[in-house]
Design a protein around this motif. Structure first.
Motif, PDB file in Angstrom:
ATOM      1  N   THR A 102     108.710  94.214  83.704  1.00 51.19           N
ATOM      2  CA  THR A 102     108.230  94.204  85.090  1.00 51.19           C
ATOM      3  C   THR A 102     108.962  95.189  85.990  1.00 51.19           C
ATOM      4  O   THR A 102     108.579  95.385  87.143  1.00 51.19           O
ATOM      5  CB  THR A 102     108.453  92.805  85.695  1.00 51.19           C
ATOM      6  OG1 THR A 102     109.844  92.453  85.489  1.00 51.19           O
ATOM      7  CG2 THR A 102     107.576  91.760  85.050  1.00 51.19           C
ATOM      8  N   HIS A 103     110.047  95.781  85.492  1.00 54.32           N
ATOM      9  CA  HIS A 103     110.928  96.565  86.353  1.00 54.32           C
ATOM     10  C   HIS A 103     110.910  98.065  86.018  1.00 54.32           C
ATOM     11  O   HIS A 103     110.546  98.454  84.912  1.00 54.32           O
ATOM     12  CB  HIS A 103     112.364  96.052  86.242  1.00 54.32           C
ATOM     13  CG  HIS A 103     112.609  94.797  87.034  1.00 54.32           C
ATOM     14  ND1 HIS A 103     111.869  93.649  86.879  1.00 54.32           N
ATOM     15  CD2 HIS A 103     113.517  94.514  87.991  1.00 54.32           C
ATOM     16  CE1 HIS A 103     112.301  92.706  87.704  1.00 54.32           C
ATOM     17  NE2 HIS A 103     113.317  93.202  88.390  1.00 54.32           N
ATOM     18  N   ASN A 152     111.900  95.836  90.767  1.00 55.17           N
ATOM     19  CA  ASN A 152     110.646  95.203  90.361  1.00 55.17           C
ATOM     20  C   ASN A 152     109.472  96.066  90.855  1.00 55.17           C
ATOM     21  O   ASN A 152     109.402  96.395  92.049  1.00 55.17           O
ATOM     22  CB  ASN A 152     110.567  93.796  90.962  1.00 55.17           C
ATOM     23  CG  ASN A 152     109.540  92.940  90.272  1.00 55.17           C
ATOM     24  OD1 ASN A 152     108.421  93.388  90.010  1.00 55.17           O
ATOM     25  ND2 ASN A 152     109.899  91.712  89.962  1.00 55.17           N
ATOM     26  N   ARG A 153     108.556  96.389  89.942  1.00 55.85           N
ATOM     27  CA  ARG A 153     107.452  97.284  90.339  1.00 55.85           C
ATOM     28  C   ARG A 153     106.471  96.602  91.279  1.00 55.85           C
ATOM     29  O   ARG A 153     105.640  97.265  91.892  1.00 55.85           O
ATOM     30  CB  ARG A 153     106.725  97.826  89.094  1.00 55.85           C
ATOM     31  CG  ARG A 153     107.604  98.747  88.252  1.00 55.85           C
ATOM     32  CD  ARG A 153     106.786  99.629  87.307  1.00 55.85           C
ATOM     33  NE  ARG A 153     105.900  98.906  86.440  1.00 55.85           N
ATOM     34  CZ  ARG A 153     106.251  98.309  85.305  1.00 55.85           C
ATOM     35  NH1 ARG A 153     107.513  98.328  84.906  1.00 55.85           N
ATOM     36  NH2 ARG A 153     105.354  97.687  84.563  1.00 55.85           N
ATOM     37  N   CYS A 204     117.741  98.428  88.987  1.00 53.36           N
ATOM     38  CA  CYS A 204     116.493  97.900  88.425  1.00 53.36           C
ATOM     39  C   CYS A 204     115.632  97.378  89.562  1.00 53.36           C
ATOM     40  O   CYS A 204     116.046  96.464  90.282  1.00 53.36           O
ATOM     41  CB  CYS A 204     116.774  96.787  87.431  1.00 53.36           C
ATOM     42  SG  CYS A 204     117.815  97.325  86.066  1.00 53.36           S
ATOM     43  N   ASP A 249     110.361 102.547  82.669  1.00 59.68           N
ATOM     44  CA  ASP A 249     109.801 101.205  82.856  1.00 59.68           C
ATOM     45  C   ASP A 249     110.206 100.296  81.706  1.00 59.68           C
ATOM     46  O   ASP A 249     110.049 100.670  80.536  1.00 59.68           O
ATOM     47  CB  ASP A 249     108.272 101.269  82.932  1.00 59.68           C
ATOM     48  CG  ASP A 249     107.793 101.849  84.257  1.00 59.68           C
ATOM     49  OD1 ASP A 249     108.636 102.044  85.165  1.00 59.68           O
ATOM     50  OD2 ASP A 249     106.587 102.108  84.386  1.00 59.68           O
TER      51      ASP A 249
END
Ligand SMILES: NC(=O)c1ccc[n+]([C@@H]2O[C@H](COP(=O)([O-])OP(=O)(O)OC[C@H]3O[C@@H](n4cnc5c(N)ncnc54)[C@H](O)[C@@H]3O)[C@@H](O)[C@H]2O)c1
Ligand SMILES: Cc1cc2c(cc1C)N(C[C@H](O)[C@H](O)[C@H](O)COP(=O)(O)O)c1[nH]c(=O)[nH]c(=O)c1N2
Length: 178
Positions: free
Chosen positions: A142-143, A67-68, A65, A139
């Motif tokens: 937030t990840h 974080n974008r 995972c 997606d």
């Protein structure tokens, strides 16, 4: 709170557990610490990650995972390869370097690496490393959840692993007596 099975996921989530409560709870879920590296057309990057787990052994698949909003996000997505390097007990400083705002060259200069089949950097003294290609992603909040097909496994001979628990590093080695 009673859950009606006809509720949509978003409706249930809206007024339930806050991010702070979730993080506090997650701080009590001990997890292996990994440095996830990647290299390719977008260049060499790496970040510390505890949100890594096994999905299936057929075909061998991990999920990571990411974080974008992380500085490494675009590079990992463009390279589409990564290596999950499982850290040993002496790697707490390395984890902090890869978990902060440190420039990429400074992160990699703190340890020794070689190339895996995917081209991603493999940590020389990792407990074990999984060299992967990113095959699917999704997606969630937030990840981005990356599904990673394992190309190659490199086993190290480190006796102790690094675990993150209650916002601190711990070492594990011998199995507990039962
Ligand atoms: N899954 C993640 O993205 C993740 C995991 C661990 C740490 N971190 C980063 O390291 C910082 C310090 O973490 P900490 O453990 O010392 O304290 P913290 O209170 O910020 O986090 C406690 C626990 O909550 C979870 N968590 C933290 N941020 C998250 C996020 N954005 N999405 C999903 N889960 C999250 C992790 O399991 C973490 O160990 C965090 O603020 C975050 O930036 C991110
Ligand atoms: C112990 C520990 C564990 C994690 C992290 C940090 C630390 C210290 N970080 C944060 C991640 O490493 C950080 O966002 C990246 O290093 C990118 O930072 P920059 O945006 O480059 O400063 C992190 N980020 C993420 O997207 N998924 C994860 O599982 C974790 N896990």
């Amino acid at each position: 709170m009673t859950l009606n099975p006809s509720f949509a996921h978003d409706e249930v989530v809206a007024d339930s557990v806050s991010p702070q409560t979730f993080r506090e709870a997650m701080s009590k879920m001990g997890a292996a610490v990994n440095i996830v590296t990647s290299d390719g057309p977008a260049g060499k990057v790496g970040f510390a990650a505890t949100a890594v787990c096994s999905v299936t052994d057929t075909p061998p698949t991990l999920l990571v995972c990411l974080n974008r909003s992380a500085s490494v996000f675009n590079a990992v997505m463009e390279n589409r390869t990564l290596c999950v390097n499982v850290l040993s007990s002496g790697h707490d400083r390395l984890s902090n370097l890869f978990g902060g705002k440190t420039p990429v060259e400074e992160r990699f200069a703190a340890a020794s690496w070689h190339r895996g089949a995917s081209g991603a950097p493999v940590l020389d003294d990792a407990v074990v490393s999984f060299d992967c290609v990113v095959t699917e992603s999704m997606d969630v909040g937030t990840h981005r959840v990356l599904f990673c097909s394992v190309l190659q496994v490199s086993n190290g001979d480190e006796a102790e692993a690094l675990i993150y628990f209650k916002r601190g590093y711990h070492r594990v080695g011998m199995a507990a007596a039962v």
